[in-house]
Motif scaffolding. Structure first.
Motif, PDB file in Angstrom:
ATOM      1  N   LEU A   8       0.838  -1.199   0.000  1.00 24.71           N
ATOM      2  CA  LEU A   8       0.000   0.000   0.000  1.00 24.71           C
ATOM      3  C   LEU A   8       0.874   1.251   0.000  1.00 24.71           C
ATOM      4  O   LEU A   8       1.713   1.434   0.889  1.00 24.71           O
ATOM      5  CB  LEU A   8      -0.913  -0.014   1.229  1.00 24.71           C
ATOM      6  CG  LEU A   8      -1.930   1.127   1.341  1.00 24.71           C
ATOM      7  CD1 LEU A   8      -2.848   1.186   0.124  1.00 24.71           C
ATOM      8  CD2 LEU A   8      -2.748   1.000   2.632  1.00 24.71           C
ATOM      9  N   LEU A   9       0.672   2.114  -0.986  1.00 23.99           N
ATOM     10  CA  LEU A   9       1.412   3.362  -1.120  1.00 23.99           C
ATOM     11  C   LEU A   9       0.465   4.514  -0.800  1.00 23.99           C
ATOM     12  O   LEU A   9      -0.547   4.702  -1.485  1.00 23.99           O
ATOM     13  CB  LEU A   9       1.949   3.512  -2.549  1.00 23.99           C
ATOM     14  CG  LEU A   9       2.652   2.285  -3.148  1.00 23.99           C
ATOM     15  CD1 LEU A   9       3.048   2.558  -4.599  1.00 23.99           C
ATOM     16  CD2 LEU A   9       3.863   1.908  -2.315  1.00 23.99           C
ATOM     17  N   VAL A  10       0.789   5.302   0.213  1.00 19.32           N
ATOM     18  CA  VAL A  10      -0.107   6.370   0.665  1.00 19.32           C
ATOM     19  C   VAL A  10       0.609   7.714   0.569  1.00 19.32           C
ATOM     20  O   VAL A  10       1.584   7.964   1.283  1.00 19.32           O
ATOM     21  CB  VAL A  10      -0.573   6.132   2.114  1.00 19.32           C
ATOM     22  CG1 VAL A  10      -1.683   7.115   2.478  1.00 19.32           C
ATOM     23  CG2 VAL A  10      -1.046   4.693   2.314  1.00 19.32           C
ATOM     24  N   ASP A  11       0.109   8.588  -0.313  1.00 18.28           N
ATOM     25  CA  ASP A  11       0.693   9.915  -0.496  1.00 18.28           C
ATOM     26  C   ASP A  11      -0.344  10.787  -1.197  1.00 18.28           C
ATOM     27  O   ASP A  11      -1.038  10.315  -2.103  1.00 18.28           O
ATOM     28  CB  ASP A  11       1.980   9.845  -1.328  1.00 18.28           C
ATOM     29  CG  ASP A  11       2.852  11.075  -1.156  1.00 18.28           C
ATOM     30  OD1 ASP A  11       2.366  12.194  -1.427  1.00 18.28           O
ATOM     31  OD2 ASP A  11       4.021  10.924  -0.760  1.00 18.28           O
ATOM     32  N   ASP A  12      -0.453  12.039  -0.792  1.00 19.70           N
ATOM     33  CA  ASP A  12      -1.456  12.916  -1.399  1.00 19.70           C
ATOM     34  C   ASP A  12      -0.990  13.507  -2.727  1.00 19.70           C
ATOM     35  O   ASP A  12      -1.785  14.112  -3.452  1.00 19.70           O
ATOM     36  CB  ASP A  12      -1.816  14.054  -0.432  1.00 19.70           C
ATOM     37  CG  ASP A  12      -0.625  14.947  -0.107  1.00 19.70           C
ATOM     38  OD1 ASP A  12      -0.662  16.145  -0.413  1.00 19.70           O
ATOM     39  OD2 ASP A  12       0.364  14.418   0.459  1.00 19.70           O
TER      40      ASP A  12
END
Length: 228
Positions: A8-12
């Protein structure tokens, strides 16, 4: 066919997600995007992940708050979290990341090779744990059906299944031992080493339970170790 692990890659920022995908594509695993903490938590409701790469600075729910929610959920609390941050406020900021449950804390810009290597360790540990759960499930079936097979004259079939289980478990044990040696040689993160040691302990318990089912090993009343 071995199922791929999910990362899971989480970045805005879309450009950051694109960069992470470019770095991690060589691992040949399933990469899942989330552009906010809320979107990450929604993804974690339905899918299992080997590791989470979590940006600290995000509008709304930041990385620390997102990690706190992840660690409060029983389903997701054991998933390794690697924090990514564009700024470094010193030891206090780093400590806050570890206190939130992160296994690592990396400042941007980071070395792509280092990030890929760190992620690959947790992917490999995740795959080994999946294999271990499969072996435990087969062993439970054997424990439940062993008595019926013996009563129905199926001793030969039972022995054959035991031999197959033992061979599969031996393959996982060999891979886990090689991974532990690799972690020792590379002076890996303490969290990765601890996870590998936990995996080896579960393998040892499963081997004992399987050995107890062998002919002449007693009454065969072995218990399968918990896989939590």
């Amino acid at each position: 066919m071995v199922q791929k692990a999910k990362i899971l890659l989480v970045d805005d920022r879309p450009e950051n997600l694109l960069a992470l995908e470019a770095i991690l594509s060589a691992l040949d695993q399933t990469l899942v995007r989330a552009s906010s903490g809320e979107e990450a938590l929604k993804a974690l409701l339905t899918d299992d992940f080997a590791v989470i790469l979590l940006d600290v600075q995000m509008p709304g729910m930041d990385g620390f708050e997102t990690a706190a929610h992840i660690k409060r959920r029983e389903r997701t609390r054991d998933i390794p979290i690697i924090f990514l941050t564009a700024i470094n406020h010193g030891p206090h900021h780093t400590f806050r990341g570890y206190a939130a449950g992160a296994v690592d804390y990396i400042s941007k810009p980071f070395d792509p090779w280092v990030l890929r290597a760190k992620v690959s360790v947790f992917v490999e540990l995740y795959m080994k744990n999946c294999q271990l759960r499969e072996q435990a499930a087969l062993l439970r079936l054997q424990l439940e059906g062993g008595g019926k097979a013996a009563a129905g004259g199926g001793a030969k079939e039972s022995a054959g299944l035991l031999a197959e289980l033992s061979a599969r478990l031996a393959a996982v044990e060999e891979q886990a031992e090689a991974l532990s040696k690799q972690l020792d040689d590379e002076s890996a993160d303490a969290a990765a080493v601890a996870t590998a040691a936990h995996l080896e302990r579960k393998l040892t318990g499963l081997r004992r339970a399987l050995d107890a089912l062998e002919p002449g090993a007693g009454n065969g009343a072995a218990s399968v170790p918990s896989q939590n």
